[in-house]
Design an enzyme around this catalytic site. Structure first.
Site, PDB file in Angstrom:
ATOM      1  N   LYS A 155      -5.508   8.593   5.266  1.00  0.00           N
ATOM      2  CA  LYS A 155      -5.487   8.019   6.357  1.00  0.00           C
ATOM      3  C   LYS A 155      -5.779   8.725   7.595  1.00  0.00           C
ATOM      4  CE  LYS A 155      -4.982   3.806   4.556  1.00  0.00           C
ATOM      5  NZ  LYS A 155      -6.117   2.352   4.849  1.00  0.00           N
ATOM      6  N   VAL A 164       9.771  -4.241  -2.364  1.00  0.00           N
ATOM      7  CA  VAL A 164       9.945  -5.932  -2.083  1.00  0.00           C
ATOM      8  C   VAL A 164       9.494  -6.442  -3.196  1.00  0.00           C
ATOM      9  CG1 VAL A 164       9.819  -7.763  -0.548  1.00  0.00           C
ATOM     10  CG2 VAL A 164       9.915  -5.314   0.266  1.00  0.00           C
ATOM     11  N   THR A 187      15.495   4.410   4.409  1.00  0.00           N
ATOM     12  CA  THR A 187      15.356   2.907   4.888  1.00  0.00           C
ATOM     13  C   THR A 187      13.821   2.784   5.231  1.00  0.00           C
ATOM     14  OG1 THR A 187      15.053   3.949   7.410  1.00  0.00           O
ATOM     15  CG2 THR A 187      17.333   3.579   6.580  1.00  0.00           C
ATOM     16  N   HIS A 192      12.527   9.475   4.130  1.00  0.00           N
ATOM     17  CA  HIS A 192      13.729   9.258   4.299  1.00  0.00           C
ATOM     18  C   HIS A 192      13.997   8.053   5.017  1.00  0.00           C
ATOM     19  CE1 HIS A 192      14.425  13.392   2.602  1.00  0.00           C
ATOM     20  NE2 HIS A 192      15.295  12.864   1.990  1.00  0.00           N
ATOM     21  N   TYR A 202      -3.213   9.621   0.122  1.00  0.00           N
ATOM     22  CA  TYR A 202      -3.127   8.393   0.860  1.00  0.00           C
ATOM     23  C   TYR A 202      -2.762   8.769   2.081  1.00  0.00           C
ATOM     24  CZ  TYR A 202      -1.766   3.849   2.422  1.00  0.00           C
ATOM     25  OH  TYR A 202      -1.298   2.511   3.228  1.00  0.00           O
ATOM     26  N   ASP A 203      -1.723   9.604   2.419  1.00  0.00           N
ATOM     27  CA  ASP A 203      -1.369   9.755   3.924  1.00  0.00           C
ATOM     28  C   ASP A 203      -2.403  10.718   4.515  1.00  0.00           C
ATOM     29  OD1 ASP A 203       0.052  11.976   2.962  1.00  0.00           O
ATOM     30  OD2 ASP A 203       1.715  10.942   2.983  1.00  0.00           O
ATOM     31  N   GLU A 204      -2.894  11.893   3.945  1.00  0.00           N
ATOM     32  CA  GLU A 204      -3.849  12.652   4.511  1.00  0.00           C
ATOM     33  C   GLU A 204      -5.230  12.093   4.722  1.00  0.00           C
ATOM     34  OE1 GLU A 204      -2.841  15.227   6.483  1.00  0.00           O
ATOM     35  OE2 GLU A 204      -2.002  16.481   5.293  1.00  0.00           O
ATOM     36  N   ARG A 228      12.031   5.070   7.921  1.00  0.00           N
ATOM     37  CA  ARG A 228      10.873   4.668   8.852  1.00  0.00           C
ATOM     38  C   ARG A 228      11.248   3.459   9.443  1.00  0.00           C
ATOM     39  NH1 ARG A 228       6.666   3.691   4.547  1.00  0.00           N
ATOM     40  NH2 ARG A 228       6.318   5.723   4.218  1.00  0.00           N
TER      41      ARG A 228
HETATM   42  P1  NAD Z   1      -4.001  -4.220  -1.459  1.00  0.00           P
HETATM   43  O1  NAD Z   1      -4.180  -3.332  -2.389  1.00  0.00           O
HETATM   44  O2  NAD Z   1      -3.294  -5.438  -1.840  1.00  0.00           O
HETATM   45  O3  NAD Z   1      -5.585  -4.392  -1.014  1.00  0.00           O
HETATM   46  C1  NAD Z   1      -6.462  -3.230  -1.011  1.00  0.00           C
HETATM   47  C2  NAD Z   1      -7.832  -3.923  -1.162  1.00  0.00           C
HETATM   48  O4  NAD Z   1      -8.836  -3.182  -1.185  1.00  0.00           O
HETATM   49  C3  NAD Z   1      -8.018  -4.536  -2.422  1.00  0.00           C
HETATM   50  O5  NAD Z   1      -8.496  -6.095  -2.644  1.00  0.00           O
HETATM   51  C4  NAD Z   1      -8.951  -3.637  -3.447  1.00  0.00           C
HETATM   52  O6  NAD Z   1      -9.400  -4.287  -4.567  1.00  0.00           O
HETATM   53  C5  NAD Z   1      -9.507  -3.110  -2.297  1.00  0.00           C
HETATM   54  N1  NAD Z   1     -10.196  -1.763  -2.367  1.00  0.00           N
HETATM   55  C6  NAD Z   1      -9.732  -0.742  -2.806  1.00  0.00           C
HETATM   56  N2  NAD Z   1     -10.385   0.398  -2.866  1.00  0.00           N
HETATM   57  C7  NAD Z   1     -11.518  -0.210  -2.547  1.00  0.00           C
HETATM   58  C8  NAD Z   1     -13.082   0.463  -2.527  1.00  0.00           C
HETATM   59  N3  NAD Z   1     -13.289   1.696  -2.751  1.00  0.00           N
HETATM   60  N4  NAD Z   1     -13.825  -0.322  -2.209  1.00  0.00           N
HETATM   61  C9  NAD Z   1     -13.835  -1.754  -1.860  1.00  0.00           C
HETATM   62  N5  NAD Z   1     -12.562  -2.483  -2.134  1.00  0.00           N
HETATM   63  C10 NAD Z   1     -11.583  -1.472  -2.445  1.00  0.00           C
HETATM   64  O7  NAD Z   1      -3.245  -3.774  -0.145  1.00  0.00           O
HETATM   65  P2  NAD Z   1      -2.910  -4.346   1.121  1.00  0.00           P
HETATM   66  O8  NAD Z   1      -1.359  -4.231   1.011  1.00  0.00           O
HETATM   67  O9  NAD Z   1      -3.503  -5.689   1.353  1.00  0.00           O
HETATM   68  O10 NAD Z   1      -3.385  -3.127   2.151  1.00  0.00           O
HETATM   69  C11 NAD Z   1      -4.438  -3.634   3.146  1.00  0.00           C
HETATM   70  C12 NAD Z   1      -4.672  -2.178   3.961  1.00  0.00           C
HETATM   71  O11 NAD Z   1      -3.594  -2.051   4.635  1.00  0.00           O
HETATM   72  C13 NAD Z   1      -5.003  -0.870   3.144  1.00  0.00           C
HETATM   73  O12 NAD Z   1      -5.878  -0.256   4.018  1.00  0.00           O
HETATM   74  C14 NAD Z   1      -3.401  -0.431   3.434  1.00  0.00           C
HETATM   75  O13 NAD Z   1      -3.551   1.128   3.367  1.00  0.00           O
HETATM   76  C15 NAD Z   1      -3.011  -0.770   4.554  1.00  0.00           C
HETATM   77  N6  NAD Z   1      -1.523  -0.752   4.946  1.00  0.00           N
HETATM   78  C16 NAD Z   1      -0.872  -1.627   4.412  1.00  0.00           C
HETATM   79  C17 NAD Z   1       0.401  -1.809   4.116  1.00  0.00           C
HETATM   80  C18 NAD Z   1       1.473  -2.623   3.340  1.00  0.00           C
HETATM   81  O14 NAD Z   1       2.688  -2.552   3.479  1.00  0.00           O
HETATM   82  N7  NAD Z   1       0.823  -3.692   2.587  1.00  0.00           N
HETATM   83  C19 NAD Z   1       1.324  -0.904   4.778  1.00  0.00           C
HETATM   84  C20 NAD Z   1       0.191   0.161   5.523  1.00  0.00           C
HETATM   85  C21 NAD Z   1      -0.974   0.264   5.575  1.00  0.00           C
HETATM   86  N1  UDP Z   2      11.986   2.024  -4.244  1.00  0.00           N
HETATM   87  C1  UDP Z   2      12.926   1.471  -4.919  1.00  0.00           C
HETATM   88  N2  UDP Z   2      12.670   0.742  -6.069  1.00  0.00           N
HETATM   89  C2  UDP Z   2      11.720   0.242  -6.351  1.00  0.00           C
HETATM   90  C3  UDP Z   2      10.637   0.782  -5.710  1.00  0.00           C
HETATM   91  C4  UDP Z   2      10.614   1.446  -4.548  1.00  0.00           C
HETATM   92  O1  UDP Z   2      14.135   1.736  -4.472  1.00  0.00           O
HETATM   93  O2  UDP Z   2      11.538  -0.350  -7.311  1.00  0.00           O
HETATM   94  C5  UDP Z   2      11.891   2.713  -2.784  1.00  0.00           C
HETATM   95  C6  UDP Z   2      11.280   3.799  -2.991  1.00  0.00           C
HETATM   96  O3  UDP Z   2      11.739   4.971  -3.342  1.00  0.00           O
HETATM   97  C7  UDP Z   2      11.048   4.110  -1.326  1.00  0.00           C
HETATM   98  C8  UDP Z   2      11.223   2.590  -0.710  1.00  0.00           C
HETATM   99  O4  UDP Z   2      11.686   1.808  -1.774  1.00  0.00           O
HETATM  100  O5  UDP Z   2      12.062   4.755  -0.819  1.00  0.00           O
HETATM  101  C9  UDP Z   2       9.925   1.992  -0.312  1.00  0.00           C
HETATM  102  O6  UDP Z   2       8.718   2.167  -1.406  1.00  0.00           O
HETATM  103  P1  UDP Z   2       7.404   1.196  -1.430  1.00  0.00           P
HETATM  104  O7  UDP Z   2       6.688   1.932  -2.730  1.00  0.00           O
HETATM  105  O8  UDP Z   2       7.950  -0.166  -1.313  1.00  0.00           O
HETATM  106  O9  UDP Z   2       6.675   1.859  -0.177  1.00  0.00           O
HETATM  107  P2  UDP Z   2       6.355   3.183   0.633  1.00  0.00           P
HETATM  108  O10 UDP Z   2       7.265   2.812   1.886  1.00  0.00           O
HETATM  109  O11 UDP Z   2       7.153   4.407  -0.120  1.00  0.00           O
HETATM  110  O12 UDP Z   2       5.012   3.252   0.780  1.00  0.00           O
END
Ligand code: NAD
Ligand code: UDP
Ligand code: UDP
Length: 343
Positions: free
Chosen positions: A174, A213, A235, A298, A170-172, A300
């Site tokens: 992105k 959440v 956090t 740890h 995921y992170d690499e 963010r």
């Molecule tokens: P989500 O999982 O609810 O939505 C992702 C959507 O992409 C889903 O509808 C899934 O079916 C679709 N999808 C996944 N792989 C696919 C593929 N190969 N082809 C076509 N569709 C595909 O997640 P979200 O929370 O709505 O996140 C949306 C975007 O925002 C993502 O790119 C995520 O990395 C980014 N993002 C979200 C958060 C967050 O906290 N929600 C934080 C950081 C980044």
């Molecule tokens: N976490 C937790 N309880 C849960 C799910 C997650 O304490 O039931 C913690 C997790 O270890 C992380 C933070 O909550 O430190 C945020 O996790 P999340 O999976 O929501 O998102 P992330 O920021 O890690 O992508």
């Protein structure tokens, strides 16, 4: 070369994403990849409401038709089941590229697919943007900062990321998506925008997606203990989904490439979050400690100075205001489903 692409019935020219005066709000054609997911579906609601034509491209891995069903029958809405890892031919003005699972539980489920989605999927959507002269927005993530050594995180920070860990897909992934986006911008003249999104919550999150959440809210509603991982002192900063959508639209329409942090600077430990959930749902809810996951960052917290200055954007909804709106959606989905099963 950019060329105008006309679609029968839709009054808009392809202007590389630039909205010419007079055509504003009229018939922009927009692709939202991942539009059936949590963030994407809220974005689609806003775009449809302002009069655009929206094509959702989604493979339904974590997304759901229920999230966009209320647009079925609207001639300005189309839903395509498609995996962005495969090439796609369309003619549009803007591409919001969200397709990618966001919850750690989901993205670790099939890490190879996750990195393919981030790399090949993003490459395809950039190739599409290049061919049709569309403006392209990448939803990157605060995870590009890894387990950050700088706090709060500013966009100029390069991050502290494990390249071979369980979160790397995921992170690499992105980080590579950001690189591709900048290379298509510099090398092929594609108009691009990059958002680095921090933890976002709200209605329509998957109920059992394992994010903190959604876990806490579902657990409190079901009278189960809230599962705090590790010591609970790590956090995160939680942003309500409508604030994010506003930021994404401002970024797409603005003049700046980014990257921009989009997040709420309000920082909470997981124990503090559990307390807010107890206050909002059930003061009797118990807390249960569990082992933490590998490579868990740890802390963010976004520095949003850049978005404030250049996009005129800042979040409006605090955790205490946003959480109740999510709770009523979760309550309806959890107990509504149960009633259906019982009857
Ligand atoms: P989500 O999982 O609810 O939505 C992702 C959507 O992409 C889903 O509808 C899934 O079916 C679709 N999808 C996944 N792989 C696919 C593929 N190969 N082809 C076509 N569709 C595909 O997640 P979200 O929370 O709505 O996140 C949306 C975007 O925002 C993502 O790119 C995520 O990395 C980014 N993002 C979200 C958060 C967050 O906290 N929600 C934080 C950081 C980044
Ligand atoms: N976490 C937790 N309880 C849960 C799910 C997650 O304490 O039931 C913690 C997790 O270890 C992380 C933070 O909550 O430190 C945020 O996790 P999340 O999976 O929501 O998102 P992330 O920021 O890690 O992508
Ligand atoms: N692509 C796509 N739709 C298009 C144009 C391109 O899906 O309308 C894909 C294409 O299949 C390729 C990728 O985007 O895999 C990158 O395209 P580009 O033209 O930049 O590179 P090339 O095809 O020359 O390798």
């Amino acid at each position: 070369p950019r060329r105008p692409v006309l679609h029968a019935g839709i009054e808009s020219f392809n202007m590389g994403g630039k909205i010419p005066l007079g055509l504003k709000r009229k018939g922009l054609r927009i692709v939202v990849t991942g539009g059936a997911g949590f963030v994407g579906s809220h974005l689609v609601d806003r775009l449809i409401a302002r009069g655009d034509s929206v094509i959702v491209v989604d493979n339904f891995f974590t997304g759901n038709k229920d999230n966009v069903m209320h647009h079925f029958g609207n001639p300005r809405f189309e839903l395509i089941r498609h995996d962005v890892v495969e090439p796609l031919l369309l003619e549009v003005d803007q591409i919001y590229h969200l397709a990618c699972p966001a919850s750690p539980v989901h993205y670790k489920y099939n890490p190879i697919k996750t990195i393919k989605t981030n790399v090949v999927g993003t490459l395809n959507m950039l190739g599409l943007a290049k061919r049709i002269g569309a403006r392209f927005l990448l939803t990157s993530t605060s995870e590009v900062y890894g387990d950050p050594l700088q706090h709060p995180q500013v966009e100029t920070y390069w991050g502290n990321v494990n390249p071979i860990g369980v979160r790397s897909c995921y992170d690499e992934g992105k980080r590579t998506a950001e690189t591709l986006t900048m290379d298509y911008h510099r090398g092929a003249g594609v108009e691009v925008r990059i958002a680095r999104i921090f933890n976002t919550y709200g209605p329509r999150m998957c109920i059992d997606d394992g994010r903190v959440v959604s876990n806490f809210v579902a657990q409190a509603l079901r009278k189960e203990p809230l599962t705090v991982y590790g010591d609970g002192n790590q956090t995160r900063s939680f942003q309500y989904v409508s604030d994010l959508v506003e930021g994404l639209i401002r970024l797409m329409e603005g003049e700046h490439v980014g990257p921009f942090n989009l997040g709420n600077p309000g920082e909470f430990t997981m124990l503090e979050l559990a307390k807010v959930v107890q206050e909002t749902i059930d003061s009797e809810a118990k807390i249960e400690f569990r082992a933490n996951t590998e490579d868990d960052p740890h802390k963010r917290k976004p520095d949003i100075t850049k978005a404030k200055e250049l996009l005129g954007w800042k979040p409006k909804v605090s955790l205490r205001k946003g959480l109740p709106m999510m709770v009523s959606d979760f309550r309806q989905r959890i107990f509504g489903d149960q009633k259906l099963k019982e009857s």
